[in-house]
Motif scaffolding. Structure first.
Motif, PDB file in Angstrom:
ATOM      1  N   HIS A 117     -20.309 -12.892  75.451  1.00 30.69           N
ATOM      2  CA  HIS A 117     -21.328 -11.965  74.959  1.00 30.69           C
ATOM      3  C   HIS A 117     -21.586 -12.179  73.470  1.00 30.69           C
ATOM      4  O   HIS A 117     -20.826 -12.861  72.786  1.00 30.69           O
ATOM      5  N   ILE A 118     -22.673 -11.572  73.016  1.00 35.18           N
ATOM      6  CA  ILE A 118     -23.022 -11.614  71.596  1.00 35.18           C
ATOM      7  C   ILE A 118     -23.363 -10.198  71.136  1.00 35.18           C
ATOM      8  O   ILE A 118     -23.580  -9.296  71.955  1.00 35.18           O
ATOM      9  N   LEU A 119     -23.408 -10.017  69.818  1.00 32.63           N
ATOM     10  CA  LEU A 119     -23.853  -8.758  69.231  1.00 32.63           C
ATOM     11  C   LEU A 119     -25.108  -9.039  68.417  1.00 32.63           C
ATOM     12  O   LEU A 119     -25.104  -9.861  67.506  1.00 32.63           O
ATOM     13  N   ILE A 120     -26.212  -8.376  68.787  1.00 33.66           N
ATOM     14  CA  ILE A 120     -27.476  -8.532  68.084  1.00 33.66           C
ATOM     15  C   ILE A 120     -27.774  -7.254  67.312  1.00 33.66           C
ATOM     16  O   ILE A 120     -27.783  -6.154  67.879  1.00 33.66           O
ATOM     17  N   ASP A 121     -28.033  -7.396  66.014  1.00 32.87           N
ATOM     18  CA  ASP A 121     -28.403  -6.263  65.172  1.00 32.87           C
ATOM     19  C   ASP A 121     -29.924  -6.141  65.161  1.00 32.87           C
ATOM     20  O   ASP A 121     -30.627  -7.008  64.637  1.00 32.87           O
ATOM     21  N   ILE A 145     -24.711  -5.145  72.387  1.00 27.94           N
ATOM     22  CA  ILE A 145     -23.844  -6.144  73.000  1.00 27.94           C
ATOM     23  C   ILE A 145     -24.575  -6.696  74.219  1.00 27.94           C
ATOM     24  O   ILE A 145     -24.971  -5.952  75.112  1.00 27.94           O
ATOM     25  N   VAL A 146     -24.774  -8.016  74.238  1.00 30.84           N
ATOM     26  CA  VAL A 146     -25.539  -8.660  75.301  1.00 30.84           C
ATOM     27  C   VAL A 146     -24.696  -9.761  75.931  1.00 30.84           C
ATOM     28  O   VAL A 146     -24.220 -10.666  75.239  1.00 30.84           O
ATOM     29  N   TYR A 147     -24.512  -9.693  77.241  1.00 30.79           N
ATOM     30  CA  TYR A 147     -23.739 -10.701  77.962  1.00 30.79           C
ATOM     31  C   TYR A 147     -24.663 -11.844  78.371  1.00 30.79           C
ATOM     32  O   TYR A 147     -25.776 -11.629  78.863  1.00 30.79           O
ATOM     33  N   CYS A 148     -24.190 -13.080  78.168  1.00 28.98           N
ATOM     34  CA  CYS A 148     -25.008 -14.263  78.432  1.00 28.98           C
ATOM     35  C   CYS A 148     -24.185 -15.319  79.171  1.00 28.98           C
ATOM     36  O   CYS A 148     -22.952 -15.306  79.141  1.00 28.98           O
ATOM     37  N   SER A 149     -24.893 -16.248  79.802  1.00 27.80           N
ATOM     38  CA  SER A 149     -24.218 -17.369  80.447  1.00 27.80           C
ATOM     39  C   SER A 149     -23.720 -18.346  79.394  1.00 27.80           C
ATOM     40  O   SER A 149     -24.161 -18.324  78.240  1.00 27.80           O
ATOM     41  N   GLU A 150     -22.815 -19.219  79.787  1.00 28.25           N
ATOM     42  CA  GLU A 150     -22.307 -20.233  78.863  1.00 28.25           C
ATOM     43  C   GLU A 150     -23.435 -21.132  78.366  1.00 28.25           C
ATOM     44  O   GLU A 150     -23.451 -21.543  77.206  1.00 28.25           O
ATOM     45  N   ARG A 151     -24.380 -21.424  79.239  1.00 28.49           N
ATOM     46  CA  ARG A 151     -25.508 -22.285  78.872  1.00 28.49           C
ATOM     47  C   ARG A 151     -26.350 -21.636  77.774  1.00 28.49           C
ATOM     48  O   ARG A 151     -26.746 -22.282  76.805  1.00 28.49           O
ATOM     49  N   THR A 152     -26.613 -20.336  77.926  1.00 32.62           N
ATOM     50  CA  THR A 152     -27.402 -19.628  76.922  1.00 32.62           C
ATOM     51  C   THR A 152     -26.647 -19.525  75.605  1.00 32.62           C
ATOM     52  O   THR A 152     -27.212 -19.738  74.530  1.00 32.62           O
ATOM     53  N   LEU A 153     -25.366 -19.204  75.681  1.00 30.88           N
ATOM     54  CA  LEU A 153     -24.561 -19.098  74.466  1.00 30.88           C
ATOM     55  C   LEU A 153     -24.561 -20.405  73.683  1.00 30.88           C
ATOM     56  O   LEU A 153     -24.590 -20.405  72.451  1.00 30.88           O
TER      57      LEU A 153
END
Length: 222
Positions: A16-20, A27-35
């Motif tokens: 996941h990532i954190l977008i401000d 908090i947004v969960y993403c696939s490995e490809r997107t990350l």
């Protein structure tokens, strides 16, 4: 429903990532490809999102395109496929690979995803085969909705942009080829399968080349 986020990337984890977004952290969960495609912390990113609400949690999932988001929603409609398995499949194959595998009935490709066994993969292909043409046809409309073939995932540096335009053009060519074959009277399933097979053999092909290759595949044998 939160369908899209654009803000600064604060940090990334393994899933996941954190977008401000103007002072609010998502908090947004993403696939490995997107990350793997995201820029470093501090850069501007934009993702399409799908919000999953349950009694015990609320989770946001992020995708680089509307097509990938739509595949995520369809994958989760299959028995035995949750958000984690869906992201695993999309991470392993990408949106284009998922569409091609389903259109061709290639369940073995789906088993490449972590945690997805043979029976589940076969169920994915069987349950979604009739829906593949509709999602594949979204290729052209997605580009139009975004105002041109610009990348959905954005970065502060312009150098990243040209790398993301080619997949959008390829998806548009596949969508246009699918539409052309449907107009010629081929069934959505046959057309989708032929375009998917042609695109797999000719990944850089434009619309005209895809149509010619697909027509050869659809021609009566013998």
């Amino acid at each position: 429903m939160i369908g899209h986020l654009r803000g600064r990337l604060q940090y990334r984890s393994t899933d996941h990532i954190l977008i401000d977004v103007q002072g609010v952290g998502y908090i947004v969960y993403c696939s490995e490809r997107t990350l793997a495609t995201l820029p470093g912390p501090g850069a501007t990113v934009a993702l399409f999102t799908d919000l999953v609400v349950r009694e015990d949690l609320m989770q946001l999932f992020g995708f680089p395109s509307l097509i990938e988001k739509e595949w995520h929603r369809l994958l989760m409609s299959v028995q035995g496929i949750g958000a984690k398995a869906s992201l695993s499949i999309l991470g392993a194959l990408g949106a284009d690979g998922v569409g091609r595998a389903i259109a061709l009935g290639d369940w073995k490709s789906v088993t490449v995803a972590k945690g997805v066994g043979q029976k589940t993969a076969q169920r994915v292909v069987l349950d979604l085969k009739d829906k593949a043409p509709g999602v594949m046809a979204m290729g052209g409309t997605v580009i139009e909705a975004l105002g041109g073939p610009a990348p959905v995932i954005e970065a502060e540096t312009a150098a990243v942009a040209p790398q993301a335009t080619k997949p959008a053009n390829v998806m548009s060519a596949q969508a246009d080829a699918l539409s052309a074959l449907s107009n010629l009277g081929y069934s959505p399933g046959d057309a989708a399968g032929a375009v998917a097979e042609a695109a797999g053999a000719l990944p850089e092909a434009g619309e005209a080349e895809l149509i010619r290759a697909a027509l050869k595949l659809l021609a009566p044998k013998g």
